[in-house]
Structure formats: C-alpha cells, structure tokens
Design a protein around this motif. Sequence first.
Motif, PDB file in Angstrom:
ATOM      1  N   ARG A 110       2.607 -29.800   4.990  1.00  0.00           N
ATOM      2  CA  ARG A 110       3.151 -28.714   4.177  1.00  0.00           C
ATOM      3  C   ARG A 110       3.173 -29.043   2.690  1.00  0.00           C
ATOM      4  NH1 ARG A 110       8.436 -26.875   7.787  1.00  0.00           N
ATOM      5  NH2 ARG A 110       7.272 -26.353   9.703  1.00  0.00           N
ATOM      6  N   SER A 111       3.210 -30.278   2.358  1.00  0.00           N
ATOM      7  CA  SER A 111       3.364 -30.667   0.954  1.00  0.00           C
ATOM      8  C   SER A 111       2.075 -30.540   0.159  1.00  0.00           C
ATOM      9  CB  SER A 111       3.878 -32.104   0.860  1.00  0.00           C
ATOM     10  OG  SER A 111       2.910 -33.004   1.385  1.00  0.00           O
ATOM     11  N   GLY A 112       0.917 -30.615   0.836  1.00  0.00           N
ATOM     12  CA  GLY A 112      -0.365 -30.586   0.143  1.00  0.00           C
ATOM     13  C   GLY A 112      -0.610 -31.813  -0.714  1.00  0.00           C
ATOM     14  N   MET A 113       0.132 -32.876  -0.447  1.00  0.00           N
ATOM     15  CA  MET A 113       0.046 -34.081  -1.270  1.00  0.00           C
ATOM     16  C   MET A 113      -0.867 -35.151  -0.678  1.00  0.00           C
ATOM     17  SD  MET A 113       1.806 -33.362  -3.898  1.00  0.00           S
ATOM     18  CE  MET A 113       2.011 -34.967  -4.658  1.00  0.00           C
ATOM     19  N   THR A 114      -1.318 -34.963   0.543  1.00  0.00           N
ATOM     20  CA  THR A 114      -2.174 -35.963   1.176  1.00  0.00           C
ATOM     21  C   THR A 114      -3.629 -35.652   0.859  1.00  0.00           C
ATOM     22  OG1 THR A 114      -0.569 -36.229   2.962  1.00  0.00           O
ATOM     23  CG2 THR A 114      -2.786 -37.065   3.342  1.00  0.00           C
ATOM     24  N   THR A 115      -4.163 -36.350  -0.119  1.00  0.00           N
ATOM     25  CA  THR A 115      -5.539 -36.136  -0.562  1.00  0.00           C
ATOM     26  C   THR A 115      -6.312 -37.442  -0.424  1.00  0.00           C
ATOM     27  OG1 THR A 115      -4.897 -34.388  -2.104  1.00  0.00           O
ATOM     28  CG2 THR A 115      -7.018 -35.460  -2.485  1.00  0.00           C
ATOM     29  N   ILE A 116      -7.447 -37.364   0.246  1.00  0.00           N
ATOM     30  CA  ILE A 116      -8.247 -38.541   0.576  1.00  0.00           C
ATOM     31  C   ILE A 116      -9.630 -38.399  -0.051  1.00  0.00           C
ATOM     32  CG2 ILE A 116      -9.140 -39.968   2.456  1.00  0.00           C
ATOM     33  CD1 ILE A 116      -6.096 -39.776   2.347  1.00  0.00           C
ATOM     34  N   GLU A 117     -10.164 -39.503  -0.554  1.00  0.00           N
ATOM     35  CA  GLU A 117     -11.516 -39.491  -1.103  1.00  0.00           C
ATOM     36  C   GLU A 117     -12.538 -39.385   0.019  1.00  0.00           C
ATOM     37  OE1 GLU A 117     -14.587 -42.361  -3.624  1.00  0.00           O
ATOM     38  OE2 GLU A 117     -12.454 -42.876  -3.499  1.00  0.00           O
ATOM     39  N   VAL A 118     -13.553 -38.574  -0.189  1.00  0.00           N
ATOM     40  CA  VAL A 118     -14.636 -38.403   0.780  1.00  0.00           C
ATOM     41  C   VAL A 118     -15.823 -39.247   0.336  1.00  0.00           C
ATOM     42  CG1 VAL A 118     -16.235 -36.772   1.842  1.00  0.00           C
ATOM     43  CG2 VAL A 118     -13.866 -36.086   1.372  1.00  0.00           C
ATOM     44  N   ARG A 119     -16.285 -40.117   1.225  1.00  0.00           N
ATOM     45  CA  ARG A 119     -17.453 -40.941   0.907  1.00  0.00           C
ATOM     46  C   ARG A 119     -18.767 -40.249   1.266  1.00  0.00           C
ATOM     47  NH1 ARG A 119     -17.321 -46.359  -0.321  1.00  0.00           N
ATOM     48  NH2 ARG A 119     -15.371 -46.872  -1.353  1.00  0.00           N
ATOM     49  N   GLY A 120     -18.733 -39.326   2.228  1.00  0.00           N
ATOM     50  CA  GLY A 120     -19.959 -38.635   2.586  1.00  0.00           C
ATOM     51  C   GLY A 120     -19.971 -38.197   4.034  1.00  0.00           C
ATOM     52  N   PHE A 121     -21.091 -37.621   4.457  1.00  0.00           N
ATOM     53  CA  PHE A 121     -21.301 -37.177   5.824  1.00  0.00           C
ATOM     54  C   PHE A 121     -22.538 -37.877   6.365  1.00  0.00           C
ATOM     55  CE2 PHE A 121     -18.280 -33.693   5.893  1.00  0.00           C
ATOM     56  CZ  PHE A 121     -18.111 -33.416   4.533  1.00  0.00           C
ATOM     57  N   GLY A 122     -22.578 -38.087   7.660  1.00  0.00           N
ATOM     58  CA  GLY A 122     -23.726 -38.781   8.235  1.00  0.00           C
ATOM     59  C   GLY A 122     -23.845 -38.541   9.725  1.00  0.00           C
ATOM     60  N   GLY A 123     -24.898 -39.135  10.305  1.00  0.00           N
ATOM     61  CA  GLY A 123     -25.123 -39.022  11.742  1.00  0.00           C
ATOM     62  C   GLY A 123     -26.020 -37.847  12.087  1.00  0.00           C
ATOM     63  N   ASP A 124     -26.660 -37.955  13.237  1.00  0.00           N
ATOM     64  CA  ASP A 124     -27.548 -36.892  13.710  1.00  0.00           C
ATOM     65  C   ASP A 124     -27.541 -36.937  15.223  1.00  0.00           C
ATOM     66  OD1 ASP A 124     -29.388 -34.951  14.091  1.00  0.00           O
ATOM     67  OD2 ASP A 124     -31.056 -35.965  13.120  1.00  0.00           O
ATOM     68  N   PHE A 125     -26.554 -36.295  15.818  1.00  0.00           N
ATOM     69  CA  PHE A 125     -26.356 -36.359  17.259  1.00  0.00           C
ATOM     70  C   PHE A 125     -26.399 -34.939  17.810  1.00  0.00           C
ATOM     71  CE2 PHE A 125     -23.341 -37.951  20.820  1.00  0.00           C
ATOM     72  CZ  PHE A 125     -24.412 -38.289  21.603  1.00  0.00           C
ATOM     73  N   ARG A 126     -27.626 -34.359  17.888  1.00  0.00           N
ATOM     74  CA  ARG A 126     -27.808 -32.967  18.274  1.00  0.00           C
ATOM     75  C   ARG A 126     -28.224 -32.881  19.732  1.00  0.00           C
ATOM     76  NH1 ARG A 126     -26.111 -28.817  15.487  1.00  0.00           N
ATOM     77  NH2 ARG A 126     -27.997 -27.603  15.755  1.00  0.00           N
ATOM     78  N   PHE A 127     -27.533 -32.067  20.475  1.00  0.00           N
ATOM     79  CA  PHE A 127     -27.857 -32.012  21.897  1.00  0.00           C
ATOM     80  C   PHE A 127     -27.425 -30.712  22.559  1.00  0.00           C
ATOM     81  CE2 PHE A 127     -24.081 -34.518  20.955  1.00  0.00           C
ATOM     82  CZ  PHE A 127     -23.099 -33.634  21.353  1.00  0.00           C
ATOM     83  N   ALA A 128     -26.955 -29.722  21.828  1.00  0.00           N
ATOM     84  CA  ALA A 128     -26.279 -28.595  22.450  1.00  0.00           C
ATOM     85  C   ALA A 128     -27.185 -27.742  23.327  1.00  0.00           C
ATOM     86  CB  ALA A 128     -25.638 -27.713  21.386  1.00  0.00           C
ATOM     87  N   ARG A 129     -28.447 -27.576  22.953  1.00  0.00           N
ATOM     88  CA  ARG A 129     -29.336 -26.733  23.751  1.00  0.00           C
ATOM     89  C   ARG A 129     -30.384 -27.591  24.447  1.00  0.00           C
ATOM     90  NH1 ARG A 129     -29.002 -24.433  18.827  1.00  0.00           N
ATOM     91  NH2 ARG A 129     -31.083 -25.152  18.278  1.00  0.00           N
ATOM     92  N   ALA A 130     -30.781 -27.193  25.617  1.00  0.00           N
ATOM     93  CA  ALA A 130     -31.831 -27.932  26.321  1.00  0.00           C
ATOM     94  C   ALA A 130     -33.112 -27.930  25.516  1.00  0.00           C
ATOM     95  CB  ALA A 130     -32.085 -27.308  27.695  1.00  0.00           C
TER      96      ALA A 130
END
Length: 688
Positions: free
Chosen positions: A509-529
């Motif tokens: 509720r405070s909106g005070m928890t802010t974290i630095e983002v280093r990035g996004f990664g990975g490639d784990f695709r499998f949802a459709r045959a």
Amino acid sequence: MAFYQALPWHAGEDKIHELTRVPPSDNPTHPMLPQYAAKRISVSPTIALGTTDDQDRVWCTLWGGDLPIAQQVAPGGVIGIRTQVDASFDPVVQALYGGKDDGEVVRRDPKNGKMVSGLSIKLEDRDRIKLFGRMMAGSLSTDEAVSEVSERASTEGKGQASKTGNAQLVVQITQSLGNCPKYLNKKTIKSYPSAKPRLVSESTLLTEEAFSHVHNADMFFLASRGPEDMDCNHRGGPPGFIRVQQPTDSTQPQSSVLVWPEYSGNNLYQTLGNIMHDPKIGIVIPDYTAGNVLYVSGHAEVLLDQAASSVIQKSKLAVRFTISSARFVHDGLTFRGEPCTDNKDVSSSHPVTTRSITDGQSPYNPRVRYLTSELPFTTNKTDSISTLPPDEYRPSNSADLTATLTKKTPITPTITKYRFTLSSTNPHSFDPQMSPLWQPGQYIALDFSDELYMGYTHMNDSDPTSLNDDFIRTFTVASIYKPGAEVEFEIIVRNVGVVTKWLSYQNDRSGMTTIEVRGFGGDFRFARAAALDEPEQSEDQTKKNVFIAAGVGITPLLGQIRDEEGAGDGLIVLWTVNIKDIGLAVDVLKSAQEGMKKNLRLFVTGIGNEAGDSKNMKMLAELEQEDSHAEDGLRMERRRLTKDDLTALEEDGKIKIENWCLCTAPAMRKQVQEWLDGKPVIFENFDY
C-alpha cells in the motif's frame, strides 16, 4: 615479546585497494616466521610453492605426502621441506634445482637466493599459512632407472618417460601470514609413492581432456610477484568455478584463457595487487583423486565492475589469465586426496560433528558463475536442453528500469503473488512501436542489493553464502506484456531465502518498495504443439506438447496460455502440487482457459499428512466437486505422478507427442528423464 613494524603496501596493492574502495589499513603480514606459524606448517601435509625459471616465467606447484613436509630447522625462520616429487615435468622442481637430480646440494646466497613463495595448507582443518623467503640450499635425488610403466607409456606414445625423486629444500622465511578458511574444500591427503608422471601435452591450447580437468577442479594455486617478493595463494569454489575460454579466431595465437571470479576474501588483495604490478603469474591445478596435474604460466588481467560482469556472470571482480606455457601431466602428483565431510573428518585436530554432510565442500562456496559466452539465450532441441541458469539474465534493452510493488496477494503460507509497475527515465521504454520488454515464458532479473547489502564482512558462519550474494534474483513473469502508460507484470514467488523473505515483509500500500530491474531473459516457449514450425497434423492424430510441472513450476506456462485464445489447446499439462500448496492450484484455475482445464491433470500429494477437516482439504474437496460436474474439465488424482502416466500418453493412438517439457525440482526432473529413457526433453533449469 617481539615487536615489528608493519610492512608497507606496494604500488600495485595501493592501486587495487583504491579501485575496490578498501579503507586504509596496516599490512598484517609478519616480517618473520612466528612460532605459531612454524607449528602449523609442521602438521600440514601439502605445500604449494611458487618461483621463477631462467626464462622469467612464474610457475607454481603443489607438493604433498607424509608428515612432516615442512618444519622449522633453524632459528631465524629457516624451514626445511622434504618430500617425493615429479623430477621430470614439475616446472618448479626444474627451476629450483637447475636440472641436477643426482643428490648434489645446490647452494644459494640467503640474501640473493631464488625467491620462493609458499602456501602451507592442511585441507582437513581448512588451515593455511602464506610464506615468502629465499632458497638457501636444496638437493634432488631421482630413481636410477625409469620405471617399466613410464617407459612403456613413452614407447606407446602416451607420454614422455619420467622419474620421481626425493626433494629437499631449505628456505629462509622473511614473510608469513595466516589466512582464513574460506573456499577450502576438505580433503584427506595420503602419500602415493608409486606415481609415474607422464607428460601428455605442452599445448597452450588446452586439449579436451585438459579442458575437462579445469572444469572439474574445485581448487587451484597461483604464484605472483611483487616488486621485492612473491605471493602464493589458493582459489577454491564449487567444481567448475574456473571457466575456460577457447580462441575462436584461427588467425590469432592459439592459447586458452582461464577466467575465475574473485570471491569475497580478507580485503588485502595481495595477489591482485601483485598482478597490478606484474601480470606474470603461474598456476597449478591438481586432480587430487587421479593425480593428474596442469601447470600453466602466463599473463593475468584484473577485471572490475562492468569489465568483469561482461565476461563472467554476476561478478564485479574477476581475473582473466592467458596461457603462454603449459604442461599437462598424468599421474604427476606423488600424493592423493580424498574428500572428507565436515562430520566425518575424525583425523582432524578440530573435528566438526554438528554440520550436515557436505562432501568437504566449503560452506562459503557460491554457485558456479558462467562465462557470458557460455550462456545461450535461446533453447535448442537436443537430448538434454537447458535454458539459462535461473540467476543469469540478459540486460534489458530499456535503460534505468525500476519496479514498484503495487499489490501483494498471499496464495498459501509460503507462496505469494506480487504485482509490480515498471518505471523508466527513458521516455521510449514503453513505446508500443518498440519490441516488447518481455515475451511469455521469460524471466525478470531484479536487483535487491540496495535494500539487503550490508557492506563487507570477512566471515559469517551463520550465513556463509551471503558473503558473495549480489542479491540479484530472477523470477518467471506470469503475465503478458501490455504496452501503455503504465506497464505491469506479475510474479508468483515461494518464500525460500533472504530475498523472498524480505519481499514478503513489504507493504504493497505504501508504494515505497522499488527495485532496480536488470533485464529480461530466457526463451522457454512450449504452449502450442506447433510452437516451433507449425507442422501439419495428420487426420488420425493430434499433435501435443506435454508440460510436466511441480508447484510454482507452473509459472512459466501462465503467461503463454494467456498469450492468445486457444494457446492451451495443443498442450497436455501434468501438474503435481502438494496439499499445502492447493491454494496455488485454486488461484491458477480461476483464470485458466477452458482449453487448459480440459488438458490438465492435477496430482495432489502429501494428503496423508493433512488433517481431514483442514482448510487445504476443504479447498481440495471443492475443486474435486467442481471437476465432477464439468463435462470436459480437469482430472484430479490424489497421488503422485508415475511412469505409467507418461507411458499411457505415448501409447494413446489419438495424439502424437511433439515435445516433453519440464519445470520441476532437480530430483523430480531426474526421475522423469529416467522414465522417458533418453527422449528429448526441454526443461527450465532450477539447479540452485
């Protein structure tokens, strides 16, 4: 009582202290050999030694065997070393004795004798003493005849014939320092007099066998030079902590490069200070079990901050070493070492019986950190496929991203769903015309160091791995990317450590928890045959992917089945959930598409340990009741997943399985892979 003036730091040490922001302090090195140090080296069965040869190359070796290897033999810090050695291929032996192996005494001027650095070490107690001095005298007596085994090996082309010998060395010690026990992996050392050394390679481009030798090592020793002295020290960690870079440009000199992270130490940085002064160092990498040994000499470079992290993951300080001379010797150690656990080392003078069995590995060892060049960012279909380790990440293409906690939803006592809003100082970060920040199934790397890093600590036995914790964690994103003025993402997290525990305490509720983002990664695709090439389906079979998950291992699937309508139709999900986590199943199924529900089989375990009228059992009963009224809904089982469940799918003539995908704990993954008997498996790697 003896008094002495502290030794000064040299320019290289001052430089590394400045670069690493170490506060000023006195040099704790003794300008002598104190009595306590003399006592400790007399009960240590191994000693690493460093020196230079007549070509000004720095080399390092490791000697060991029956006690005493080294002991004080005269006042004034004069020690004697006596043991069996490889007389043919050990470069330190050749440098010290100049090729004389007939027992003739080699004498040196104590003031100007050859510099010798040492590290006396007792691995059973994780005890070590650093030494420096000058050679006074020594002799080497070799066997008269080359052994039959060694001669046969030479004849068959398996290596050059060699001799072992009895080495004696007298050194006047003028510097010593007791070191901490971090990163020392326990071993019991025993003499191995039947060693028959064979030189199998002198290539600076490591052979496949030498490459594996390095990656299997959990310890090595290195010698370095200062302006007026030398240093010998060890580096230890989990097997594989030393990484090898092989050259890719055939037009350049073919030399392998070793890279290792510099873990948190005693903040003296004597070895790195020497490298700043003189990049020439020597390294010895032993295989205590087989007795093989790799000697390398070359040039080292200290990598800091971005220069380090761009080469080896999750490291702000590392060393890159280019081999200029090498010797890979089979059976080159005249001793052997066997791992001894913390609660079984009864031969130790300080046996520990309260710790769990660790196979001798130091509790301070962090996980292996891989070279950035070793870590692919996509998943390829092979016999055993792994995406990036979960704590490795690809830097974001959007600058200065931060994530602010906006909603926290407890799902079970140990599992929580968190929603974050992304912010950025880059006005183009969330431009709909730009590529999405993340794809379904990818993870986000969050940096909690500003909140949790408490500064340098030398030792912390209550939480040893915290010394090398960068507090960067990765979590699979459970939501799809929706560009807009505000971009939100969700993660589902189990409270398993210091970071997730801290996160569970934060107020959304405070909106005070802010974290630095280093990035996004990975490639784990499998949802459709048809996720890879959209293959055509036959008239009598439907192509399916099978996804096997356990607990929060369902998370990589969630963003993908929400990616588009019908994404779950080509998927069979076998999901195992402990009864204590049944709330997670309830939460996921609330928003699951019908295509997923009808292809989901839920296995609920641990029921026998749960009270029949508990909240968890009531939620399970409600799920089962809902399932019983659905014409084509999910199927639920009050048992574990078995091999028969997988066999039944393979034998079902109505479906054709395209891919087997796993997201489970390592033990379950190993079991499932055994059941699949070598079939190609795509899995998310959570070996940590």
